[in-house]
Design a protein around this motif. Structure first.
Motif, PDB file in Angstrom:
ATOM      1  N   ALA A 101      24.759  -2.577  17.888  1.00 15.76           N
ATOM      2  CA  ALA A 101      23.335  -2.552  17.530  1.00 15.76           C
ATOM      3  C   ALA A 101      22.657  -1.288  18.048  1.00 15.76           C
ATOM      4  N   SER A 102      23.050  -0.834  19.241  1.00 15.72           N
ATOM      5  CA  SER A 102      22.405   0.340  19.844  1.00 15.72           C
ATOM      6  C   SER A 102      22.715   1.624  19.086  1.00 15.72           C
ATOM      7  N   LEU A 103      23.844   1.655  18.372  1.00 14.51           N
ATOM      8  CA  LEU A 103      24.200   2.862  17.621  1.00 14.51           C
ATOM      9  C   LEU A 103      23.159   3.190  16.552  1.00 14.51           C
ATOM     10  N   ALA A 104      22.441   2.162  16.104  1.00 17.62           N
ATOM     11  CA  ALA A 104      21.413   2.384  15.079  1.00 17.62           C
ATOM     12  C   ALA A 104      20.121   2.942  15.668  1.00 17.62           C
ATOM     13  N   HIS A 105      19.891   2.696  16.944  1.00 12.02           N
ATOM     14  CA  HIS A 105      18.586   2.934  17.556  1.00 12.02           C
ATOM     15  C   HIS A 105      18.117   4.386  17.452  1.00 12.02           C
ATOM     16  N   GLY A 106      18.842   5.303  18.111  1.00  7.07           N
ATOM     17  CA  GLY A 106      18.391   6.684  18.187  1.00  7.07           C
ATOM     18  C   GLY A 106      18.329   7.355  16.832  1.00  7.07           C
ATOM     19  N   ALA A 107      19.369   7.160  16.013  1.00  8.97           N
ATOM     20  CA  ALA A 107      19.396   7.791  14.695  1.00  8.97           C
ATOM     21  C   ALA A 107      18.308   7.224  13.790  1.00  8.97           C
ATOM     22  N   PHE A 108      18.014   5.912  13.913  1.00  7.83           N
ATOM     23  CA  PHE A 108      16.960   5.327  13.081  1.00  7.83           C
ATOM     24  C   PHE A 108      15.614   5.972  13.378  1.00  7.83           C
ATOM     25  N   PHE A 109      15.272   6.069  14.658  1.00  7.40           N
ATOM     26  CA  PHE A 109      13.985   6.672  15.001  1.00  7.40           C
ATOM     27  C   PHE A 109      13.978   8.174  14.723  1.00  7.40           C
ATOM     28  N   GLY A 110      15.133   8.821  14.924  1.00 11.81           N
ATOM     29  CA  GLY A 110      15.206  10.257  14.661  1.00 11.81           C
ATOM     30  C   GLY A 110      15.057  10.566  13.185  1.00 11.81           C
TER      31      GLY A 110
END
Length: 402
Positions: A101-110
């Protein structure tokens, strides 16, 4: 503001909820899997590390497809990760789910920041970014308390199932509302990496680490500080965190509004005020009313820096902003980890539960100094360019330009 921003905000709400709700459910998870609380804490650490390393990794992998499709892929990862957590038969499987789930976090907001900025006029970019981040801030006011309540009443597995359902709604919204945005022609990974040779991009990321690190130096240890120093009951900590979340919502919207008008002055004011408020928290923490007000102010001032810092990175990495934008989201998590570690050191040294507030004040003041330095370097570069241009005949300047 276009409706597509609503879809991005829903995705951000789900991501913000899953990031922070685990903190309130650690005892239940630890009991179910028969592990200690410190061991269960790896679910928090693993998520943070996944954000830091996943942001650049997923962004690089996404350079071959359109930004809309990449956002949909990321929401798919988010859904899978939360379902894996909800259905995990063993602690190790849940940890894997958290990392997925965390793999989506930074790239989603970026990537989402880039998409949000492209959906609006140039003078509304920071406001659009703030609108997307509103989902993250509202998650701390609504999603996290409700998720904790549901998890404690119906079981933590129900909470992660509901969060996965939020991901499905976000995915459907992105598919329906976000327009197709093919990646810019001629922009390759080497162009994205070239942005990191720009000292202004690096300074903006350093400001992110230190500025938001200042916030989490205090907030990480808010529970022991409020119960042992201020005298609040343990049950009151949840509502104090709601106050912090409300401050985040307000600060995010104000930061987005004024960053479009005067970005650097907005950073000077928010970082300077944050340093002062954190320093004063060592005194106000001894009074219930003053401490509650201070917590709300820390949330407001801390998140008032988010839209201008994210826009600063986008502006300075123009032409290839996607990777830099995603890495800057990872920088927020690096700041969280750094400040939590430093705050733990001063507490362990016997300086008391209010000592992390001084750590936060120093970090925020350091971010302010970097902001002043960044602006000074930018002015000097502008002056140098003007002097060089003034000394070159018009015909030569035109030839050089072409």
């Amino acid at each position: 503001m276009p409706l597509a921003l609503l879809a991005l905000a829903i995705g951000a709400f789900g991501i913000g909820t899953t990031e922070f709700v685990i903190m309130g459910l650690l005892p239940e998870v630890a009991t179910d899997f028969g592990v200690s609380i410190p061991t269960a804490g790896f679910l928090v650490t693993g998520y943070a590390l996944g954000v830091m390393f996943g942001a650049p990794l997923m962004t690089v992998l996404g350079t071959k497809i359109s930004r809309k499709r990449m956002l949909m892929v990321l929401m798919g990862l988010f859904i899978v990760g939360n379902l894996l957590s909800a259905l995990a038969p063993a602690f190790a499987v849940m940890l894997i789910g958290r990392v997925v789930a965390s793999l989506a976090h930074g790239a989603f907001f970026g990537i989402g920041s880039v998409v949000a900025a492209e959906l609006v006029a140039p003078d509304k970019k920071a406001g659009a970014i703030a609108m997307m981040f509103t989902g993250l801030t509202v998650a701390n006011v609504v999603g996290v308390p409700l998720g904790t309540l549901v998890g404690q009443s119906l079981g933590w597995r129900v909470t992660f199932t509901v969060v996965a359902a939020l991901g499905v709604i976000g995915l459907a919204g992105i598919a329906k509302l976000v327009p197709e945005m093919p990646k810019p022609e001629g922009v390759h990974l080497r162009h994205e990496l070239a942005a990191f040779r720009n000292v202004q991009v690096l300074l903006a990321m350093a400001m992110t680490v230190l500025g938001f690190g200042g916030v989490f130096a205090a907030i990480t240890y808010i529970a022991p500080m409020m119960t042992h120093v201020t005298g609040f009951a343990e049950g009151s900590v949840t509502w104090l965190l709601v106050l912090f979340g409300l401050g985040m919502v307000g600060g995010n919207l104000v930061g987005g509004k004024f960053a479009d008008r005067a970005l650097m002055p907005m950073l000077y004011v928010s970082l300077g005020a944050l340093a002062i408020v954190l320093a004063l928290f060592t005194l106000t923490a001894h009074d219930k009313v003053l401490s509650a007000v201070t917590i709300a102010l820390i949330g407001a001032l801390g998140f008032a820096t988010v839209p201008p810092l994210q826009k600063r990175v986008l502006d300075q990495a123009h032409g290839a902003p996607t990777l830099a934008s995603a890495v800057n989201i990872g920088a927020f998590n690096l700041g969280n980890a750094l400040s939590a570690w430093l705050g733990g050191i001063v507490i362990a040294a016997g300086l008391g539960y209010t000592a992390p507030n001084w750590v936060g004040a120093v970090l925020a003041a350091a971010a302010l100094l970097l902001a002043v330095l960044s602006a000074a370097l930018e002015r000097r570069a502008g002056t140098t360019s003007a002097v060089v241009a003034a000394g070159v005949p018009t015909e030569e300047r035109t030839a050089v330009h072409h």
